[in-house]
Design an enzyme around this catalytic site. Structure first.
Site, mmCIF file in Angstrom:
data_model
loop_
_atom_site.group_PDB
_atom_site.id
_atom_site.type_symbol
_atom_site.label_atom_id
_atom_site.label_comp_id
_atom_site.label_asym_id
_atom_site.label_seq_id
_atom_site.Cartn_x
_atom_site.Cartn_y
_atom_site.Cartn_z
ATOM 1 N N SER A 10 71.143 -5.112 -61.414
ATOM 2 C CA SER A 10 70.445 -6.136 -60.615
ATOM 3 C C SER A 10 71.378 -7.107 -59.916
ATOM 4 C CB SER A 10 69.459 -6.911 -61.504
ATOM 5 O OG SER A 10 70.071 -7.297 -62.712
ATOM 6 N N ARG A 11 72.590 -7.282 -60.456
ATOM 7 C CA ARG A 11 73.470 -8.310 -59.866
ATOM 8 C C ARG A 11 74.926 -7.845 -59.915
ATOM 9 N NH1 ARG A 11 73.498 -12.824 -63.091
ATOM 10 N NH2 ARG A 11 72.236 -11.955 -64.767
ATOM 11 N N VAL A 60 69.610 -3.489 -72.928
ATOM 12 C CA VAL A 60 70.590 -2.511 -73.457
ATOM 13 C C VAL A 60 71.006 -2.814 -74.898
ATOM 14 C CG1 VAL A 60 71.581 -1.848 -71.209
ATOM 15 C CG2 VAL A 60 72.588 -3.768 -72.480
ATOM 16 N N ASN A 88 77.372 -0.719 -67.430
ATOM 17 C CA ASN A 88 77.923 -1.901 -66.767
ATOM 18 C C ASN A 88 77.372 -3.214 -67.328
ATOM 19 O OD1 ASN A 88 78.874 -3.565 -64.236
ATOM 20 N ND2 ASN A 88 76.642 -3.823 -64.329
ATOM 21 N N SER A 140 87.072 -4.466 -69.533
ATOM 22 C CA SER A 140 87.658 -5.709 -68.995
ATOM 23 C C SER A 140 89.125 -5.810 -69.371
ATOM 24 C CB SER A 140 86.907 -6.910 -69.579
ATOM 25 O OG SER A 140 87.576 -8.100 -69.249
ATOM 26 N N TYR A 153 84.089 -11.083 -76.949
ATOM 27 C CA TYR A 153 84.068 -10.240 -75.739
ATOM 28 C C TYR A 153 85.250 -9.264 -75.745
ATOM 29 C CZ TYR A 153 83.815 -9.504 -70.582
ATOM 30 O OH TYR A 153 83.734 -8.983 -69.303
ATOM 31 N N ALA A 156 84.517 -6.530 -78.217
ATOM 32 C CA ALA A 156 83.492 -5.598 -77.713
ATOM 33 C C ALA A 156 84.089 -4.640 -76.683
ATOM 34 C CB ALA A 156 82.338 -6.383 -77.092
ATOM 35 N N LYS A 157 84.854 -5.191 -75.734
ATOM 36 C CA LYS A 157 85.402 -4.342 -74.668
ATOM 37 C C LYS A 157 86.475 -3.401 -75.216
ATOM 38 C CE LYS A 157 82.998 -5.997 -71.129
ATOM 39 N NZ LYS A 157 81.919 -5.189 -70.530
ATOM 40 N N ILE A 186 86.610 -10.885 -61.019
ATOM 41 C CA ILE A 186 85.822 -10.410 -59.870
ATOM 42 C C ILE A 186 84.769 -11.473 -59.554
ATOM 43 C CG2 ILE A 186 84.367 -8.518 -59.001
ATOM 44 C CD1 ILE A 186 87.227 -7.582 -59.855
HETATM 45 P P1 NAP Z 1 76.812 -10.541 -63.809
HETATM 46 O O1 NAP Z 1 76.946 -10.836 -62.365
HETATM 47 O O2 NAP Z 1 76.600 -11.653 -64.790
HETATM 48 O O3 NAP Z 1 75.650 -9.454 -63.993
HETATM 49 C C1 NAP Z 1 75.322 -8.994 -65.274
HETATM 50 C C2 NAP Z 1 74.338 -7.853 -65.157
HETATM 51 O O4 NAP Z 1 74.104 -7.344 -66.487
HETATM 52 C C3 NAP Z 1 72.996 -8.296 -64.614
HETATM 53 O O5 NAP Z 1 72.495 -7.258 -63.803
HETATM 54 C C4 NAP Z 1 72.132 -8.466 -65.867
HETATM 55 O O6 NAP Z 1 70.759 -8.239 -65.673
HETATM 56 C C5 NAP Z 1 72.704 -7.347 -66.734
HETATM 57 N N1 NAP Z 1 72.457 -7.562 -68.159
HETATM 58 C C6 NAP Z 1 72.929 -8.546 -68.958
HETATM 59 N N2 NAP Z 1 72.437 -8.398 -70.209
HETATM 60 C C7 NAP Z 1 71.655 -7.285 -70.183
HETATM 61 C C8 NAP Z 1 70.869 -6.621 -71.161
HETATM 62 N N3 NAP Z 1 70.798 -7.064 -72.428
HETATM 63 N N4 NAP Z 1 70.192 -5.496 -70.804
HETATM 64 C C9 NAP Z 1 70.248 -5.039 -69.520
HETATM 65 N N5 NAP Z 1 70.959 -5.645 -68.551
HETATM 66 C C10 NAP Z 1 71.657 -6.751 -68.882
HETATM 67 O O7 NAP Z 1 78.098 -9.762 -64.367
HETATM 68 P P2 NAP Z 1 79.244 -8.938 -63.602
HETATM 69 O O8 NAP Z 1 80.369 -9.840 -63.355
HETATM 70 O O9 NAP Z 1 78.652 -8.129 -62.512
HETATM 71 O O10 NAP Z 1 79.687 -7.974 -64.807
HETATM 72 C C11 NAP Z 1 79.342 -6.600 -64.875
HETATM 73 C C12 NAP Z 1 80.210 -5.952 -65.937
HETATM 74 O O11 NAP Z 1 81.587 -6.108 -65.575
HETATM 75 C C13 NAP Z 1 80.074 -6.569 -67.328
HETATM 76 O O12 NAP Z 1 80.141 -5.568 -68.304
HETATM 77 C C14 NAP Z 1 81.272 -7.486 -67.416
HETATM 78 O O13 NAP Z 1 81.644 -7.699 -68.759
HETATM 79 C C15 NAP Z 1 82.292 -6.678 -66.653
HETATM 80 N N6 NAP Z 1 83.410 -7.471 -66.126
HETATM 81 C C16 NAP Z 1 83.204 -8.437 -65.191
HETATM 82 C C17 NAP Z 1 84.304 -9.158 -64.713
HETATM 83 C C18 NAP Z 1 84.175 -10.228 -63.672
HETATM 84 O O14 NAP Z 1 85.198 -10.888 -63.380
HETATM 85 N N7 NAP Z 1 83.034 -10.446 -63.068
HETATM 86 C C19 NAP Z 1 85.584 -8.878 -65.218
HETATM 87 C C20 NAP Z 1 85.732 -7.892 -66.172
HETATM 88 C C21 NAP Z 1 84.639 -7.179 -66.605
HETATM 89 P P3 NAP Z 1 69.708 -9.441 -65.267
HETATM 90 O O15 NAP Z 1 69.939 -9.675 -63.799
HETATM 91 O O16 NAP Z 1 68.370 -8.866 -65.557
HETATM 92 O O17 NAP Z 1 70.062 -10.612 -66.103
#
Ligand code: NAP
Length: 242
Positions: A10-11, A60, A88, A140, A153, A156-157, A186
């Site tokens: 979704s995001r 999830v 993801n 991550s 975190y 977990a990762k 990101i």
């Molecule tokens: P984000 O913008 O906060 O989006 C999180 C997404 O995960 C949303 O679509 C949310 O859904 C969904 N979500 C959270 N809890 C959930 C659950 N229990 N069941 C189903 N969906 C769930 O995060 P992002 O930055 O895109 O991160 C995506 C992935 O990349 C994550 O695994 C994060 O740990 C990893 N990551 C991100 C970064 C970064 O800098 N952004 C760096 C390293 C790794 P809703 O919209 O319904 O809440």
């Protein structure tokens, strides 16, 4: 029909991955937990680009819900196989460990690590019978080097990284590949509380990454061109040395 499932579509990174896989010809199942409007926005973006998709809500971190919803989907789609899974969905809940509540630990472990087991277990057998499958786990930098304030975190990762390497060895003979992508910083909702101006000094490319840059790597790993890559953790972090 080629079908891909993206958890947390979704995001942020998940949305960009949905759009990227759709451009590669996949019908994309967009999973979300709370934010239906944003899931619909992802679906609209896919449609604007000439693709197809559908929305599937489940948490999830909830084993029973994952099983129920995916069993129902499979019952309605007997002729179709989900051949690409992008694990993801993820959350951050930072705290120094000496002050970390039990719930802060378990929420992050359940959403980022146990979810890998719950969702992947539902789909891996069909991928093996299909003799083609791709599982891409979004991990991550924290799971590789560990980050203070993120013991939950990082654990977990790092757990998903171990699982990626082990499962890759279990299913390789069936032409199913399992890889992990490890982003650094990101620009998404998850990092809006971070100060890019200060933190970019740590990054050789001197900026945060964009979600579509991660999505391009995921699309490559999902493609036939990445057939001989499995059990790998690929960093995408602007050059931060890990
Ligand atoms: P984000 O913008 O906060 O989006 C999180 C997404 O995960 C949303 O679509 C949310 O859904 C969904 N979500 C959270 N809890 C959930 C659950 N229990 N069941 C189903 N969906 C769930 O995060 P992002 O930055 O895109 O991160 C995506 C992935 O990349 C994550 O695994 C994060 O740990 C990893 N990551 C991100 C970064 C970064 O800098 N952004 C760096 C390293 C790794 P809703 O919209 O319904 O809440």
């Amino acid at each position: 029909m080629k079908i891909a499932l993206v958890t947390g579509g979704s995001r942020g990174i998940g949305r960009a991955v949905c759009v990227g896989l759709s451009k590669s010809g996949y019908h994309v199942i967009i999973n979300y937990n709370k934010n239906l409007t944003e899931a619909e926005n992802t679906l609209n973006l896919i449609k604007e680009n000439g693709g197809t998709g559908e929305i599937l809500k489940f948490d999830v971190s909830n084993h029973l819900e994952v099983e129920k919803v995916l069993d129902q989907w499979k019952a309605k789609n007997r002729d179709n196989i989900i051949e690409v899974l992008v694990n993801n969905a993820g959350i951050r809940h930072d705290s120094l460990m000496m002050w970390m509540e039990d719930e802060t630990w378990s929420d992050v472990i359940n959403t980022n690590l146990n979810s890998f087991f719950y969702v992947t277990k539902q789909l891996i057998k069909e991928m093996m019978v299909n003799k083609f499958g791709r599982v891409i786990n979004i991990v991550s930098l924290s799971g590789i080097k560990g980050m203070p304030g993120q013991v939950n975190y990082s654990a977990a990762k790092a757990g998903v990284i171990g699982a990626t390497k082990a499962l890759a060895q279990e299913v390789g003979k069936k032409n199913v590949t399992i890889n992990a992508v490890a982003p650094g910083f990101i620009k998404t909702d998850m990092t809006t509380d971070l100060n890019e101006k200060e933190l970019k000094a740590l990054i050789p490319l001197n900026r945060f990454g964009e979600a579509h840059e991660v999505a391009d790597l995921v699309a490559f790993l999902a493609s036939k061109e990445a057939s001989y890559i499995t059990g790998e953790v690929i960093s995408i972090n602007g050059g931060i040395y890990t």
